[in-house]
Design an enzyme around this catalytic site. Structure first.
Site, PDB file in Angstrom:
ATOM      1  N   HIS A 153      19.424 -33.044 -13.651  1.00 14.22           N
ATOM      2  CA  HIS A 153      18.533 -32.872 -12.512  1.00 14.22           C
ATOM      3  C   HIS A 153      18.252 -31.390 -12.273  1.00 14.22           C
ATOM      4  O   HIS A 153      19.142 -30.538 -12.442  1.00 14.22           O
ATOM      5  CB  HIS A 153      19.141 -33.493 -11.259  1.00 14.22           C
ATOM      6  CG  HIS A 153      19.240 -34.994 -11.319  1.00 14.22           C
ATOM      7  ND1 HIS A 153      18.129 -35.805 -11.371  1.00 14.22           N
ATOM      8  CD2 HIS A 153      20.310 -35.824 -11.347  1.00 14.22           C
ATOM      9  CE1 HIS A 153      18.519 -37.068 -11.429  1.00 14.22           C
ATOM     10  NE2 HIS A 153      19.833 -37.108 -11.421  1.00 14.22           N
ATOM     11  N   GLU A 154      17.028 -31.106 -11.895  1.00 12.50           N
ATOM     12  CA  GLU A 154      16.649 -29.733 -11.580  1.00 12.50           C
ATOM     13  C   GLU A 154      17.474 -29.245 -10.394  1.00 12.50           C
ATOM     14  O   GLU A 154      17.769 -29.999  -9.462  1.00 12.50           O
ATOM     15  CB  GLU A 154      15.159 -29.669 -11.257  1.00 12.50           C
ATOM     16  CG  GLU A 154      14.614 -28.277 -11.076  1.00 12.50           C
ATOM     17  CD  GLU A 154      14.728 -27.449 -12.348  1.00 12.50           C
ATOM     18  OE1 GLU A 154      15.610 -26.556 -12.368  1.00 12.50           O
ATOM     19  OE2 GLU A 154      13.982 -27.682 -13.296  1.00 12.50           O
TER      20      GLU A 154
END
Length: 596
Positions: A278-279
């Protein structure tokens, strides 16, 4: 007498002696096919594995490095100490973090050095300052390679300093395994397509029919000689032919299966590639696509299921009871069975995380299914496209549900940008930590985090958010919090809209695809307006942690486009059956009860 050794027959399968010649022929084909696959894997994988696993004894410093790490040796030839700081290029408006201090050279002609471990996921900027006057000596931007060895030299030139980075040991190519896997899958797909083309030739088809015909004749002969015939009794009554069940859209199951497979791959580490994680805050990676797509296709399944059951005679009240009960089940499973706090030991109320993925699915499912039961029609007419107001017809038919969803979205905008948060600027959407030059270090998530801490308590939300990776945040934040659930309802409702388009234009595939593309274009335009086509500079950036409005519109745009491609290739042209993704997608739909 010398005994004769029996000849070895590698083409015989032990079993019932129905037709040894044909069985040997098929076994030979299978052995040849296995040999080709084994050769392909050996040629592609074994050399690469040997290259990766063979230790490099000339650079022993590599052996202590972990994944996504490199070794940097900083050499100082100056007469003063040097402070080394760094900042990731993915960290927006971040303050520099200290890497270490390099002491001054011990004597002229010599240098002092210190070894550091640096991250290789993204490019970083190194800044070197002299101490104690903190004068900036140089600044370098460099993208280190995994398991590489590098040297940074600080040389004293005439009235100036010079910095340079030298590669001492080349890094490994960490993308080789995933490229090899991709090449193998593409190769197998091409082999399958070529095989289908070959089987489609008239000459080959004739040979296959002749061969299968001879086998069928032999089977009938064996059946007549060795197996009794069972004849069905003849009756005078002629029972009516049962009504054919409605055909499932394999494209919907394929879409759901793709989301599920990527989700499982991401949850099990994704090979620890950064784009399968995930960013940290603003932006998108592959891992950020799957959950909203899953919510989207859940809304589509709700629309198709509710319509089918209403047409079959089910009452709205009975369906609503099932919706409520299944939502409660999903919420309980998410809180007490798959709670991530199990990793920290037995669950207790003191550290029980209340929000979660299944909890958000249950909430979105409850709201969207209830809205659909309120406005869904038991009898569906195929809508025409010849009137001027036809582009908005599927919206106008369900305007009460749209009003409810738009009111919820207005509530999200009001709370996000107008709710006062103590110690933080109003409308703050940043990550806190070292972001925004460290001015709002305790303001991670702004109003969303404040509402979660106020209603649930700091101990009952996620303690290790992804913002800690780059932005070095230290306060808890839950990406499945209360405020973001409003936008997950919007995502599911947009999927519900896709289902309404399929229902009302079921006899017009061209109209279905054109409307999917229109919705994708419309939502993409909204995303471009909200983000200013940038990662961090827009009014509302794309952010998975916040489930921002632009995040929903962007992912819904992608979902409509992907659904168009799948619908055209799987259900319209039948170029692809959807396998293998359609099977887990169909199974999950039945398990989750979206078919009621």
């Amino acid at each position: 007498m010398e005994k004769k050794k029996p000849k070895k027959n590698t083409g015989v399968v032990i079993g019932e002696p129905k037709n040894p010649k044909n069985m040997a022929h098929f076994e030979g084909i299978n052995n040849s096919f296995r040999a080709v696959i084994a050769l392909l894997v050996a040629v592609c994988v074994v050399p690469l594995t040997a290259d990766v696993l063979t230790p490099d004894f000339s650079h022993q410093r590599r052996l202590d490095l972990k994944m996504d790490e490199a070794l940097l040796r900083v050499n100082n030839e100056l007469d003063s100490d040097v402070l080394v700081t760094w900042r990731s290029e993915r960290c927006y408006q971040c303050s520099y973090q200290q890497l270490g201090v390099i002491p001054a050279r011990p004597s002229p002609g010599q240098s002092s050095s210190v070894d550091f471990t640096v991250s290789t996921q993204h490019a970083i900027t190194l800044q070197l300052n002299s101490t104690p006057d903190t004068l900036e000596l140089c600044k370098l931007r460099f993208h280190f390679g995994e398991h590489g060895n590098y040297s940074l030299w600080m040389k004293n030139l005439t009235n100036s300093s010079r910095c340079s980075i030298v590669t001492d040991a080349d890094p490994v190519n960490s993308y080789i395994p995933i490229l090899v896997a991709f090449a193998i899958y593409v190769g197998l797909a091409l082999m399958f397509l070529i095989g289908r083309k070959i089987l489609g030739l008239s000459a080959v088809r004739g040979l296959v029919f002749r061969f299968s015909g001879s086998m069928e004749t032999e089977r009938l002969i064996n059946s007549e000689l060795g197996y009794p015939r069972i004849e069905s009794p003849v009756t005078d009554s002629i029972s009516p032919v049962p009504a054919s069940t409605s055909k499932r859209l394999r494209s919907v199951d394929t879409f759901r299966g793709i989301s599920l497979v990527i989700m499982v791959f991401v949850n099990y580490g994704g090979g620890r590639y950064w784009f399968f994680r995930h960013e940290s805050w603003n932006g998108l990676t592959v891992a950020d696509l799957v959950f909203p797509w899953f919510v989207f296709i859940m809304g589509t399944s709700i629309s198709l299921s509710v319509s089918s059951l209403l047409r079959s005679g089910s009452t709205r009240c009975s369906l609503l009871r099932k919706v409520v009960w299944r939502s409660v089940q999903l919420f309980i499973i998410g809180v007490f069975i798959i709670n991530p706090n199990y990793c920290q030991g037995p669950l207790s109320w003191n550290n029980l995380r209340i929000p979660g993925v299944l909890q958000r699915l249950s909430w979105s499912y409850l709201v969207v299914a209830s809205l659909d039961l309120t406005v869904a029609r038991g009898h569906l007419d195929v809508l025409t496209t010849d009137s001027w107001w036809s582009p908005g017809l599927e919206v106008l038919l369900y305007w009460p549900a749209w009003v409810c969803v738009l009111l919820l979205e207005a509530l999200w905008l009001f709370l996000t940008f107008l709710l006062p948060v103590p110690g933080c600027p109003t409308g703050y959407l940043g990550p806190g930590g070292i972001g925004d030059m460290g001015r709002y270090s305790d303001c991670t998530g702004g109003a969303a985090a404040f509402i979660d801490r106020w209603l649930l308590g700091e101990n009952h939300i996620y303690q290790t958010p992804s913002s800690r990776v780059i932005y070095a945040t230290h306060v808890p934040y839950d990406p499945e919090g209360i405020l973001g659930s409003i936008n997950s309802i919007l995502m599911a409702f947009l999927g519900l809209q896709a289902g309404k388009i399929i229902l009302h234009y079921r006899e017009l595939p061209r109209s279905i695809m054109s409307r999917f593309l229109m919705w994708g274009l419309f939502l993409g335009a909204i995303s471009a307006l909200l983000t200013k086509c940038s990662t961090d500079e827009g009014f509302i950036p794309v952010n998975k942690n916040l489930w921002s409005l632009s995040y929903v519109t962007t992912l819904a745009c992608f979902a409509f486009v992907l659904l168009v491609l799948l619908y055209y290739t799987v259900d319209v042209k039948r170029w692809w059956s959807g396998a293998p993704f359609c099977y887990p997608g169909e199974t999950l739909s039945d398990m989750m009860g979206w078919t009621f």
